[in-house]
Design an enzyme around this catalytic site. Structure first.
Site, PDB file in Angstrom:
ATOM      1  N   LYS A  92      61.286  35.632  -9.912  1.00 41.42           N
ATOM      2  CA  LYS A  92      61.529  34.424  -9.114  1.00 41.42           C
ATOM      3  C   LYS A  92      60.190  33.888  -8.584  1.00 41.42           C
ATOM      4  O   LYS A  92      59.380  34.655  -8.063  1.00 41.42           O
ATOM      5  CB  LYS A  92      62.461  34.809  -7.957  1.00 41.42           C
ATOM      6  CG  LYS A  92      62.874  33.690  -7.032  1.00 41.42           C
ATOM      7  CD  LYS A  92      63.784  34.270  -5.949  1.00 41.42           C
ATOM      8  CE  LYS A  92      64.334  33.208  -5.021  1.00 41.42           C
ATOM      9  NZ  LYS A  92      65.256  33.789  -4.025  1.00 41.42           N
ATOM     10  N   SER A 130      69.220  30.959  -4.251  1.00 34.68           N
ATOM     11  CA  SER A 130      67.957  30.364  -4.634  1.00 34.68           C
ATOM     12  C   SER A 130      67.331  31.021  -5.864  1.00 34.68           C
ATOM     13  O   SER A 130      66.427  30.470  -6.470  1.00 34.68           O
ATOM     14  CB  SER A 130      66.984  30.452  -3.459  1.00 34.68           C
ATOM     15  OG  SER A 130      66.767  31.812  -3.085  1.00 34.68           O
ATOM     16  N   SER A 170      71.668  34.642  -2.548  1.00 35.62           N
ATOM     17  CA  SER A 170      70.727  34.089  -3.527  1.00 35.62           C
ATOM     18  C   SER A 170      70.517  34.924  -4.774  1.00 35.62           C
ATOM     19  O   SER A 170      69.926  34.465  -5.737  1.00 35.62           O
ATOM     20  CB  SER A 170      69.371  33.829  -2.870  1.00 35.62           C
ATOM     21  OG  SER A 170      69.476  32.783  -1.949  1.00 35.62           O
TER      22      SER A 170
END
Length: 468
Positions: free
Chosen positions: A67, A142, A166
């Protein structure tokens, strides 16, 4: 059977093939990855015995993605914030460093929502990421780029983080596995924004994978010495687990009703557990779950034990520069001049409202603590709760803004500090992934991981996109 260079080349080719459609990998390091793969092959050809290498490098040659909110040396680390566009990581986040030391090969970094605080992965730096099962649908957030890149078979293992779902929402929407560990076991440092104050006990870093069996070895590496607090070496007897099931949150006014297909999938899991394992799945109705969003919101904005205030989102948006005025940004957004996304602006506006009713907030924080005790008592040392991952299947782009609080189904477990594994359950009638959350008491991650491996065999796990 194959060389590491062949494996890495195959993944590089796959990313080049599908990334123009899904926009999940926002910056690659293919040249470095291929060089590292050659080094692995050299090590294997001349090194000590395989057993010795396996012990020293448990993830030797495994392609991973990270990420973009995590520091990966030489890669951007913007978290989708325009005024961080020039930020390049000069070191590795702790979990990234541990994975690299275990032999994993990072292919690149993946998209996230602006400042990691929304459940659609779209920002003004990299644009929008599209679901591999339907490009018109969201990938979640996210860690949406991670969920997407795994669902699209572009990576083996992903590094995600989770403060409101997330890891689990993207894993659900993209049909893969994701694990939010028990709070405080896997280090969070090296990501932006990092949690401070009370939020530091809600943020969790964890693994995302296409296959359930990969979660545990990756979690071991990520946790490092902290892994001893988890019971991963304990053998799990599935027949002895006390299963509980809850179909929905009890009807919160802030959250959509649970889709019939999601309820149906959960029902099939219950029926399979009862017929195959001979267990009795206990239906439960936990009243306080109806207030999941309000509890999460109050606890996220509360002071920590030392009286430290929660970091304001508007300060994060400014990133040590001028403070951001959400109302002014909204006016700029309406004429296409804001460098922020609408969800980020909306969050900045609602943040001020949360602190208007301080006595109401205190009651909700107290309710959260009481719910945590209730959950721990219910689950005990051998309990697993089945609970929907989200009230709907992957929504269409932009639609989360109409139902902004649906993430409450995952968020509540962050403030309760419980380990949760998101498990895929095949595809629904529209060809979109279905799934379920498996929840256990703190430090009982081994239970949810074992049930995930079992359900993968029973329901097929990850399904290749486009395979109808």
């Amino acid at each position: 059977q194959v060389t590491c260079i062949e494996v890495v080349e195959a993944y590089v080719e796959r990313i080049r093939e599908v990334n123009p459609l899904i926009n999940a990998v926002v910056k690659d390091r293919f040249e470095e990855a291929l060089q590292e793969a050659r080094h692995v092959d050299q090590l294997l050809s001349e090194g000590p015995g395989d057993d010795c290498l396996e012990e020293k490098f448990p993830l030797l040659g495994v392609p991973i993605t990270v990420k973009e909110a995590f520091s990966l040396y030489g890669m951007p680390n913007t978290s989708g914030l325009v005024n961080r566009r020039s930020v390049i990581a000069s070191s590795d986040a702790t979990v990234v460093s541990r994975l690299k030391q275990a032999g994993a090969i990072p292919l690149g970094v993946t998209n996230c929502s602006e400042l990691c605080m929304w459940y659609e992965s779209s920002n003004r730096v990299y644009g929008r990421t599209n679901n591999p099962y339907d490009l018109q649908r969201i990938v979640g957030g996210s860690s949406g780029g991670e969920g997407c890149v795994l669902g699209a078979a572009c990576s083996v293992v992903g590094v995600g983080s989770d403060i409101g779902g997330s890891i689990r929402m993207p894993a659900f929407f993209n049909g893969v596995f994701g694990h939010k560990p028990t709070t405080g076991v896997v280090p969070n440092d090296g990501q932006f924004p990092n949690a401070v104050g009370a939020r530091s006990s809600f943020l969790c870093t964890g693994p995302m994978c296409r296959y359930a069996e990969d979660l545990e070895p990756v979690l071991r590496v990520m946790a490092g010495p902290g892994v001893s607090r988890l019971k991963l070496n304990e053998k799990v007897s599935l027949e002895k687990i006390k299963f509980h099931c809850m179909d929905h949150d009890g009807g919160s006014i802030f959250v959509s009703p649970v889709d019939k297909e999601i309820l149906q999938a959960q029902k099939k899991v219950v029926e399979h557990l009862e017929s195959d394992l001979g267990v009795q799945v206990q239906r439960v109705a936990i009243h306080k779950m109806k207030y999941s969003f309000q509890i999460w919101s109050a606890m996220m904005s509360s002071k920590d034990s030392e009286g430290q205030e929660a970091q304001r989102f508007t300060d994060l948006l400014g990133d040590h520069g001028k403070p951001v005025w959400p109302l002014w940004e909204l006016l700029k957004w309406l004429v296409g001049m804001s460098s922020h996304t609408l969800p980020a602006i909306a969050l900045g506006l609602t943040e001020k409202l949360v602190n208007l009713n301080l006595s109401g907030k205190a009651k909700l924080v107290s309710m959260g603590k009481s719910l945590q005790e209730e959950m721990e008592a219910l689950l005990g040392p051998d309990g697993v709760l089945l609970y929907p991952s989200h009230p709907t299947i992957a929504p269409k782009h932009h639609s989360p803004i109409c139902m902004p609080f649906n993430f409450a189904y995952t968020a509540i477990f962050n403030v309760l500090g419980l380990p949760v594994t998101q498990c895929p359950l095949g595809l629904g009638s529209e060809g979109l992934p279905l799934g379920i959350q498996l929840v256990a008491a703190a430090y009982n991650d081994h239970l949810t991981l074992a049930v995930a491996r079992y359900l993968e065999k029973a329901f097929g796990g990850w399904v290749v996109p486009g395979k109808v």
